[in-house]
Every structure is written in C-alpha cells, then in structure tokens.
Design a protein around this motif. Structure first.
Motif, mmCIF file in Angstrom:
data_model
loop_
_atom_site.group_PDB
_atom_site.id
_atom_site.type_symbol
_atom_site.label_atom_id
_atom_site.label_comp_id
_atom_site.label_asym_id
_atom_site.label_seq_id
_atom_site.Cartn_x
_atom_site.Cartn_y
_atom_site.Cartn_z
ATOM 1 N N ALA A 491 0.832 -1.205 0.000
ATOM 2 C CA ALA A 491 0.000 0.000 0.000
ATOM 3 C C ALA A 491 0.867 1.256 0.000
ATOM 4 O O ALA A 491 0.588 2.221 -0.727
ATOM 5 N N ALA A 492 1.914 1.257 0.821
ATOM 6 C CA ALA A 492 2.803 2.423 0.899
ATOM 7 C C ALA A 492 3.501 2.667 -0.436
ATOM 8 O O ALA A 492 3.598 3.815 -0.905
ATOM 9 N N GLU A 493 3.978 1.598 -1.059
ATOM 10 C CA GLU A 493 4.680 1.743 -2.342
ATOM 11 C C GLU A 493 3.717 2.148 -3.455
ATOM 12 O O GLU A 493 4.053 2.969 -4.315
ATOM 13 N N GLY A 494 2.512 1.595 -3.423
ATOM 14 C CA GLY A 494 1.572 1.817 -4.520
ATOM 15 C C GLY A 494 0.921 3.183 -4.535
ATOM 16 O O GLY A 494 0.363 3.600 -5.554
ATOM 17 N N THR A 495 0.969 3.895 -3.421
ATOM 18 C CA THR A 495 0.304 5.199 -3.354
ATOM 19 C C THR A 495 1.266 6.362 -3.537
ATOM 20 O O THR A 495 0.828 7.515 -3.588
ATOM 21 N N ALA A 496 2.566 6.104 -3.671
ATOM 22 C CA ALA A 496 3.561 7.178 -3.726
ATOM 23 C C ALA A 496 3.286 8.152 -4.865
ATOM 24 O O ALA A 496 3.360 9.381 -4.686
ATOM 25 N N ALA A 497 2.951 7.638 -6.046
ATOM 26 C CA ALA A 497 2.707 8.514 -7.194
ATOM 27 C C ALA A 497 1.468 9.386 -6.970
ATOM 28 O O ALA A 497 1.419 10.545 -7.407
ATOM 29 N N THR A 498 0.484 8.849 -6.267
ATOM 30 C CA THR A 498 -0.734 9.618 -5.973
ATOM 31 C C THR A 498 -0.413 10.814 -5.096
ATOM 32 O O THR A 498 -0.874 11.935 -5.338
ATOM 33 N N TRP A 499 0.397 10.599 -4.054
ATOM 34 C CA TRP A 499 0.738 11.707 -3.148
ATOM 35 C C TRP A 499 1.549 12.774 -3.878
ATOM 36 O O TRP A 499 1.359 13.972 -3.645
ATOM 37 N N GLU A 500 2.425 12.338 -4.764
ATOM 38 C CA GLU A 500 3.229 13.298 -5.524
ATOM 39 C C GLU A 500 2.320 14.203 -6.374
ATOM 40 O O GLU A 500 2.513 15.416 -6.434
ATOM 41 N N LYS A 501 1.312 13.598 -7.006
ATOM 42 C CA LYS A 501 0.390 14.375 -7.835
ATOM 43 C C LYS A 501 -0.447 15.315 -6.976
ATOM 44 O O LYS A 501 -0.615 16.499 -7.310
ATOM 45 N N LEU A 502 -0.978 14.829 -5.869
ATOM 46 C CA LEU A 502 -1.804 15.661 -4.999
ATOM 47 C C LEU A 502 -1.012 16.837 -4.430
ATOM 48 O O LEU A 502 -1.528 17.952 -4.314
ATOM 49 N N THR A 503 0.246 16.589 -4.055
ATOM 50 C CA THR A 503 1.083 17.674 -3.524
ATOM 51 C C THR A 503 1.338 18.728 -4.580
ATOM 52 O O THR A 503 1.335 19.928 -4.302
ATOM 53 N N SER A 504 1.546 18.294 -5.815
ATOM 54 C CA SER A 504 1.752 19.233 -6.914
ATOM 55 C C SER A 504 0.520 20.116 -7.107
ATOM 56 O O SER A 504 0.634 21.334 -7.289
ATOM 57 N N ILE A 505 -0.654 19.515 -7.035
ATOM 58 C CA ILE A 505 -1.903 20.276 -7.160
ATOM 59 C C ILE A 505 -2.036 21.278 -6.018
ATOM 60 O O ILE A 505 -2.400 22.442 -6.225
ATOM 61 N N GLU A 506 -1.727 20.818 -4.795
ATOM 62 C CA GLU A 506 -1.849 21.681 -3.623
ATOM 63 C C GLU A 506 -0.925 22.885 -3.730
ATOM 64 O O GLU A 506 -1.322 24.023 -3.451
ATOM 65 N N ARG A 507 0.323 22.665 -4.142
ATOM 66 C CA ARG A 507 1.272 23.765 -4.250
ATOM 67 C C ARG A 507 0.866 24.753 -5.340
ATOM 68 O O ARG A 507 1.013 25.962 -5.186
ATOM 69 N N GLU A 508 0.332 24.219 -6.439
ATOM 70 C CA GLU A 508 -0.118 25.094 -7.522
ATOM 71 C C GLU A 508 -1.284 25.958 -7.049
ATOM 72 O O GLU A 508 -1.348 27.159 -7.358
ATOM 73 N N THR A 509 -2.176 25.373 -6.259
ATOM 74 C CA THR A 509 -3.312 26.126 -5.727
ATOM 75 C C THR A 509 -2.845 27.226 -4.789
ATOM 76 O O THR A 509 -3.331 28.360 -4.834
ATOM 77 N N GLU A 510 -1.875 26.912 -3.904
ATOM 78 C CA GLU A 510 -1.344 27.915 -2.978
ATOM 79 C C GLU A 510 -0.694 29.063 -3.728
ATOM 80 O O GLU A 510 -0.850 30.237 -3.379
ATOM 81 N N THR A 511 0.043 28.745 -4.807
ATOM 82 C CA THR A 511 0.702 29.778 -5.608
ATOM 83 C C THR A 511 -0.323 30.700 -6.245
ATOM 84 O O THR A 511 -0.179 31.925 -6.246
ATOM 85 N N ASN A 512 -1.388 30.112 -6.772
ATOM 86 C CA ASN A 512 -2.437 30.915 -7.398
ATOM 87 C C ASN A 512 -3.138 31.805 -6.379
ATOM 88 O O ASN A 512 -3.490 32.945 -6.662
ATOM 89 N N ASP A 513 -3.345 31.270 -5.152
ATOM 90 C CA ASP A 513 -3.993 32.056 -4.101
ATOM 91 C C ASP A 513 -3.144 33.244 -3.687
ATOM 92 O O ASP A 513 -3.649 34.320 -3.361
#
Length: 514
Positions: A491-513
């Motif tokens: 589970a830990a190995e299989g979700t790594a790419a998901t967290w990377e994508k979500l973090t990228s979205i979060e940072r982009e949202t913060e930058t826009n704000d």
C-alpha cells in the motif's frame, strides 16, 4: 538554595503537543505531574511555529503547577533536567532575544530547499560529513529557508539553539546545548562541530553561531532570581544540560546499552536503537551522540498517537461525549480495537498525516476501505498502521546487530492492547516502564547525575526505572502480522505517485492564491 534529607528531581519535557513537568524522588517514584498544551501556531499549510514568549509562559505555568502539589516543596528540588523536541530551530540575536518565532520539527517549509540541495549534490556531500541526508525539519534546512526567504532574520542570528536549550537559557541565562543535539552539526568521524558542513550549504556565516556543548549529565547553570520568580523554583537550583526528547525517553524507559531498542508512541512516533557505532544501519535514519560511548540511531513517524487523536476527534465525538472521563474514552477505544481481528477486516492505514521524515509529501490513507468497515475497524487499522511503521523501522535500524530488548513509551504505551500489538508485530518481548512521563524521568536522571545523587548511568537506571508490565509475542499473531505487513508495504509503495500528484496540485493552488 536549601535541600531536605529527601531530595527531589524535576524533569521538564517540552514536546510538540504538551509541556510536562514531573517531580521524582531519588528512587524514581513520581511525586507530581503537571501538563499544559504548547502554544503552537500553523500560519499556513506545512508550517508549525511557536511564539517563544508564550512558550516560556506556559513552561513557567507548568512548573508552578507541579510545585504547587502538596507532595512537593520547592526547596527540596536538588536539580532540574530539561528535554525538548529535537530539530527545528530556535535562534537568538546578539541581545539574547528570539530572532523570530521558533520553528518546530513538524514544519515542512524547507521542502524546496532540500529538493534543490538534492539536485545539486549537496545532500550527498552533507551525508559524507554527518552520516545523514538533510530533511525538511532539520535546522540546516530551516536555516537555508530563512536565508532565502527571510534574509534580515538570517543576518540577525547570533546563536542557534534547540527547543530545550531555549528553556535552559530562560532558566539560567546560559547559552549551551548537549552532545546529542550538537551532533546534528558534527563531522561524524571527528565528533566535533564541522565548519565544512555549513560551507557546503552556503551557510558558513552561521557556523560561529553554534552554542557551547555541555554534557547531558553535567550542570550547565543555575536558576536565576528572575526565573525563580516566574517558576516558583529556588534561585540557585542546578540545571543539567539535558537531552533531546528522543534520548530522554530512551533513558527514562531504561534503554542506554548498545542493542537495546525503544519505541515512542507519542504525537510523533520514534523508533530508537542504541548502538556503539555512530554510523546508521542500512535502514537509514539519524545517528546522534548519546551517553558514554553510545549513539542513538532513530527514525521518526510524524503521526503516531496523533493519528488516533485525529480520527477520534473527527469521527468518534459521540463516544467521547458518552465517556465519564478521558480514561473511560480510551478504555472504550481499546475494547473496540480488541474485538476486531488482526488485519482490521482487510483494512490498512498509512499513518503519514503530517508527511514522513523521509518524504514530507507523503500522505495518510485508509487502503481497502469498504462499506462494511465500521469505526472500530478503522481505529484498529490506525493502531496497526502505527505499530507496523514503527516496528518496521526499528527492525531496519537493528538489522546488523539485533535487539537485546525493547522498551515501549509514550502515551500509546498506556494501552495494553496497543502494547501487545507491538510485541506481536515485532515478534519480540516488549517492556513498558513504570510511570507515565519517561521523557521527564530521563532528564531527571540527568539532573540526579549532574548533582551527584547517582554514581553512573547504569546504577541510576537500575534504581529509577522499573517495569510495569511485559508483553510476550503470541507466535500465531506474529505469523498473521507478517501477511498484514506485506499488505502495508504494498500500500505504501503503490500510493507514492498519488501523493506526488496531490502535492503538486496543492502547491499550484497555494501559488495561485498568493
């Protein structure tokens, strides 16, 4: 300062969630304990700071509260030991004033700084000097962020301190640290401060800000008249240099010999291995100078008991409302967990609610959740996820030499159900020390050694640290947990790419704000 025929020791443990003050007699019996919440602030996502004036006020209040107990007299306190969370950054200017709010070890603001160091090969160069890679909450990374984002603050830094060292400074007017904290900045071969380390990271002008080193079990100063007026302590009471809280809990739980392991189930989780060798095992982690010739190797989990607190706060408020006390509430949790089979009916929990020390962008998750799962299964999966994470890391740290015994501390150790789970997951006997405040006990031992109440660490631990209960592993349960452990790792190995994508979205949202 006067003392009685029955001297007492005060341990102050300033963690990430609470400031605790505990008074012990010389046989380790807890005479009184006081706890107050730390004044943490979260100005934005990934940042956890602490107003240092408010922090000192809370610490004074906590000490006054414990000294106000009928079983304690201030003039009986023979020595004070102080512990605090490690890493983070507490810096002073040349007038002895904080240059900014303290930054705690839950902070992740330096992520981009560490990534840039990784890309430029600087992290690898740091590892060659210190034995560890820079991570987001270590003082070097935070210094890099301050230099980049707050240059005026950076230029004002005259002294670099850790959490407990700031409290010692307020108690004694002495600026210093101990060997465990100082070894963050050591050349691991020379066991001394490394100016090359700072030069490698472009922080050379801060090398002179490193504080003097006083051994953990030595007196670093005495309580000043001003601090006595604020805390209720007697002016002139000796203060020991103390320990980073990881070392304090290890010592307070009885782990001081090479081969011993200690698990802390607090706000953070810590997997700790006592070693004769400063080099980290293949499992990675951090290596810090400890007592005598020993070193501590450890790896953290940034959400341990905090994960249980989060879930129950958000999803089990009715249970809390129905309970007559906190003890009754946690008893209900443990009963619910005990009724769910190993593996939580096919549910895995990843306890990375605040990222991990390896990757601040990791996220927590329930994996395998179905409409059939209830709150009891979810709480059990949290217990199991924390136990699997901490145990996995301890076994990796001890992989070369093995474990002689394991101690379990922190608030989670109060649960016999959770304690047994650790024994079953590890396949090792787990001992839970007596008393509730292992960190405060550890620095009380430091104070006792500093003022000559104990001859050495071994005799002090034998006298002060008892065992409340032991948990032997159940072989069938250990076998079952091997399967659960495999699922956890997948589970830990299989979700790594998901967290990377979500973090990228979060940072982009913060930058826009912004």
């Amino acid at each position: 300062m006067t003392t009685t025929d029955d001297p007492l020791l005060l341990g102050v443990d300033a963690g990430l969630t609470n400031v605790k003050a505990a008074v012990f007699d010389t046989d380790g019996r807890e005479r009184a304990v006081a706890v107050r919440p730390t004044p943490n602030e979260r100005p934005r996502a990934g940042r956890v700071e602490r107003d240092l004036s408010a922090f000192w006020d809370v610490t004074c209040e906590t000490i006054r509260a414990v000294l106000g107990e009928s079983t304690v007299e201030a003039d009986a306190i023979a020595g004070v030991g102080v512990s605090g969370h490690g890493h983070g950054l507490y810096a002073l200017d040349d007038r002895g004033q904080p240059v900014r709010d303290g930054i705690t070890s839950l902070d992740s603001r330096a992520s981009d700084v560490v990534e840039a160091w990784d890309e430029r090969g600087r992290s690898e160069a740091v590892r060659a000097i210190t034995g560890y890679d820079p991570f987001v909450a270590d003082p070097l990374s935070i210094l890099g962020w301050i230099r980049q984002e707050e240059p005026a603050v950076y230029d004002a830094i005259d002294r670099l301190l850790f959490c407990k060292d700031y409290l010692k400074y307020r108690l004694t007017d002495v600026v210093c640290t101990d060997e465990m904290e100082a070894s963050v900045f050591y050349d691991i071969d020379d066991e001394a401060y490394s100016s090359e380390l700072f030069d490698t990271l472009g922080l050379g002008d801060c090398a002179d800000a490193l504080p003097p080193v006083v051994p953990s079990t030595a007196v670093c100063g005495e309580v000043t008249a001003a601090a006595a007026g604020e805390t209720g302590l007697e002016a002139g009471t000796p203060v020991a240099s103390g320990l980073h809280d990881v070392g304090a809990v290890a010592l307070g739980s009885g782990a001081f010999r090479p081969g011993q392991g200690s698990l802390i189930v607090g706000t953070w989780g810590q997997s700790i291995y006592v070693s004769a060798d400063p080099n980290t095992a293949d499992g990675g982690g951090l290596s810090r100078r400890y007592l005598g010739d020993a070193w501590l190797q450890y790896r953290g989990t940034r959400s341990a008991a905090a994960a249980v607190d989060w879930f129950t706060r958000e999803c089990c408020r009715d249970w809390d409302d129905e309970a007559a006390s906190d003890a009754a509430f946690y008893a209900r949790l443990n009963e619910a967990v005990a009724e769910v089979p190993i593996g939580s009916n096919g549910l895995v929990f990843l306890p990375n609610l605040q990222g991990s020390t390896d990757d601040p962008d990791e996220r927590g998750a329930f994996v395998g959740l179905t409409i059939e799962h209830d709150r009891a299964a979810m709480v059990r999966s949290i217990y199991e996820g924390v136990a699997l994470s901490l145990s996995d890391r301890l076994l990796e740290l001890a992989s070369e030499d093995g474990l002689t015994d394991v101690r379990l501390g922190g608030g989670g150790a109060k649960s016999a159900v959770w304690s047994q789970m650790f024994a079953d997951v590890l396949g090792e006997r787990v001992a839970v020390p007596t008393g509730q405040e292992a960190g405060a006990r550890g620095v009380a031992i430091c104070a006792g050694l500093a003022v000559g109440l104990y001859d050495d660490v071994e005799s002090a631990v034998e006298r002060v640290v008892g065992v409340e209960r032991r948990h032997d592993p159940t072989p069938a349960h250990t076998d079952a947990y091997r399967e659960v452990h495999d699922a956890y790792r997948l589970a830990a190995e299989g979700t790594a790419a998901t967290w990377e994508k979500l973090t990228s979205i979060e940072r982009e949202t913060e930058t826009n704000d912004d």
